[in-house]
Design a protein around this motif. Sequence first.
Motif, PDB file in Angstrom:
ATOM      1  N   GLY A  39      12.804   9.496  44.711  1.00  0.00           N
ATOM      2  CA  GLY A  39      11.865  10.468  45.278  1.00  0.00           C
ATOM      3  C   GLY A  39      12.565  11.792  45.499  1.00  0.00           C
ATOM      4  O   GLY A  39      13.765  11.845  45.709  1.00  0.00           O
ATOM      5  N   GLU A  40      11.815  12.868  45.410  1.00  0.00           N
ATOM      6  CA  GLU A  40      12.407  14.187  45.645  1.00  0.00           C
ATOM      7  C   GLU A  40      11.804  14.780  46.903  1.00  0.00           C
ATOM      8  O   GLU A  40      10.694  15.282  46.883  1.00  0.00           O
ATOM      9  N   GLU A  41      12.545  14.683  47.975  1.00  0.00           N
ATOM     10  CA  GLU A  41      12.087  15.265  49.231  1.00  0.00           C
ATOM     11  C   GLU A  41      12.947  16.474  49.548  1.00  0.00           C
ATOM     12  O   GLU A  41      14.162  16.423  49.424  1.00  0.00           O
ATOM     13  N   LYS A  42      12.288  17.559  49.944  1.00  0.00           N
ATOM     14  CA  LYS A  42      13.025  18.754  50.341  1.00  0.00           C
ATOM     15  C   LYS A  42      13.513  18.577  51.770  1.00  0.00           C
ATOM     16  O   LYS A  42      12.862  17.958  52.595  1.00  0.00           O
ATOM     17  N   GLU A  43      14.646  19.185  52.030  1.00  0.00           N
ATOM     18  CA  GLU A  43      15.245  19.104  53.363  1.00  0.00           C
ATOM     19  C   GLU A  43      14.468  19.990  54.340  1.00  0.00           C
ATOM     20  O   GLU A  43      14.112  21.124  54.034  1.00  0.00           O
ATOM     21  N   ASP A  44      14.187  19.448  55.523  1.00  0.00           N
ATOM     22  CA  ASP A  44      13.530  20.224  56.565  1.00  0.00           C
ATOM     23  C   ASP A  44      14.509  21.244  57.130  1.00  0.00           C
ATOM     24  O   ASP A  44      15.714  21.028  57.135  1.00  0.00           O
ATOM     25  N   ASP A  97      23.255  16.426  66.411  1.00  0.00           N
ATOM     26  CA  ASP A  97      23.200  15.026  66.834  1.00  0.00           C
ATOM     27  C   ASP A  97      22.125  14.257  66.068  1.00  0.00           C
ATOM     28  O   ASP A  97      22.273  13.063  65.811  1.00  0.00           O
ATOM     29  N   MET A  98      21.045  14.938  65.715  1.00  0.00           N
ATOM     30  CA  MET A  98      19.945  14.303  64.985  1.00  0.00           C
ATOM     31  C   MET A  98      20.089  14.474  63.470  1.00  0.00           C
ATOM     32  O   MET A  98      19.217  14.068  62.714  1.00  0.00           O
ATOM     33  N   ASN A  99      21.191  15.127  63.027  1.00  0.00           N
ATOM     34  CA  ASN A  99      21.477  15.356  61.611  1.00  0.00           C
ATOM     35  C   ASN A  99      20.365  16.174  60.943  1.00  0.00           C
ATOM     36  O   ASN A  99      19.851  15.813  59.882  1.00  0.00           O
ATOM     37  N   VAL A 100      19.997  17.286  61.588  1.00  0.00           N
ATOM     38  CA  VAL A 100      18.935  18.164  61.109  1.00  0.00           C
ATOM     39  C   VAL A 100      19.525  19.544  60.836  1.00  0.00           C
ATOM     40  O   VAL A 100      20.274  20.082  61.651  1.00  0.00           O
ATOM     41  N   LYS A 101      19.160  20.109  59.692  1.00  0.00           N
ATOM     42  CA  LYS A 101      19.617  21.450  59.323  1.00  0.00           C
ATOM     43  C   LYS A 101      18.898  22.484  60.183  1.00  0.00           C
ATOM     44  O   LYS A 101      17.680  22.438  60.336  1.00  0.00           O
ATOM     45  N   SER A 102      19.675  23.427  60.763  1.00  0.00           N
ATOM     46  CA  SER A 102      19.066  24.427  61.641  1.00  0.00           C
ATOM     47  C   SER A 102      19.732  25.781  61.471  1.00  0.00           C
ATOM     48  O   SER A 102      20.873  25.876  61.036  1.00  0.00           O
TER      49      SER A 102
END
Length: 178
Positions: A39-44, A97-102
């Motif tokens: 699957g190709e999911e874009k990063e949030d 901590d949640m491994n989310v790009k910001s």
Amino acid sequence: MKVMIALDESKGSFYALNWVLTNIIKPRTAIVAASQEGGEEKEDLVYLVHVNLPFQTYVYPAGPVIYTATSVFESVKQAQEKISAGIFARAMRCCEDMNVKSEAMSLRGEPKEVLCQAVEENHVDLLVVGSRGLGMLKRAFLGSVSDYCAHHAHCPVLIVKPPKDLAHQEEEGLQKNA
């Protein structure tokens, strides 16, 4: 998905951040796993935004010379930058901590107008604002960033209300400082 989260020093805004990280945003590890399965999911991407109110400069007449309080202006600006840095450090830690790009964005101006403008400029998919739970009378006099954004932002707006105990603690803190 691009999500913009409005932050200030309040517990409510950090509650909103944590709520979004837990319930809406997909961590990078989930996206990597999905892409490995074909699957190709874009990063949030989460935009962490703090808006500093503009500082009104004053001009003082001192005889034939006009004196501006530039030293006061600079010290207020430095204090605002220090507050923003503290907010961003705490918020970035939550995202890591949640491994989310910001990305952090420090802006200046009237918060409700600046947020709506930033939403449009960055092509944001969702704007998240916390709610302090002001009563109708206080909201009429103070205005409501969340209400303004809900009516003027060019994307869906999620208003995250904190649990009653958190809102109550914050209200008590505001009354003590007044």
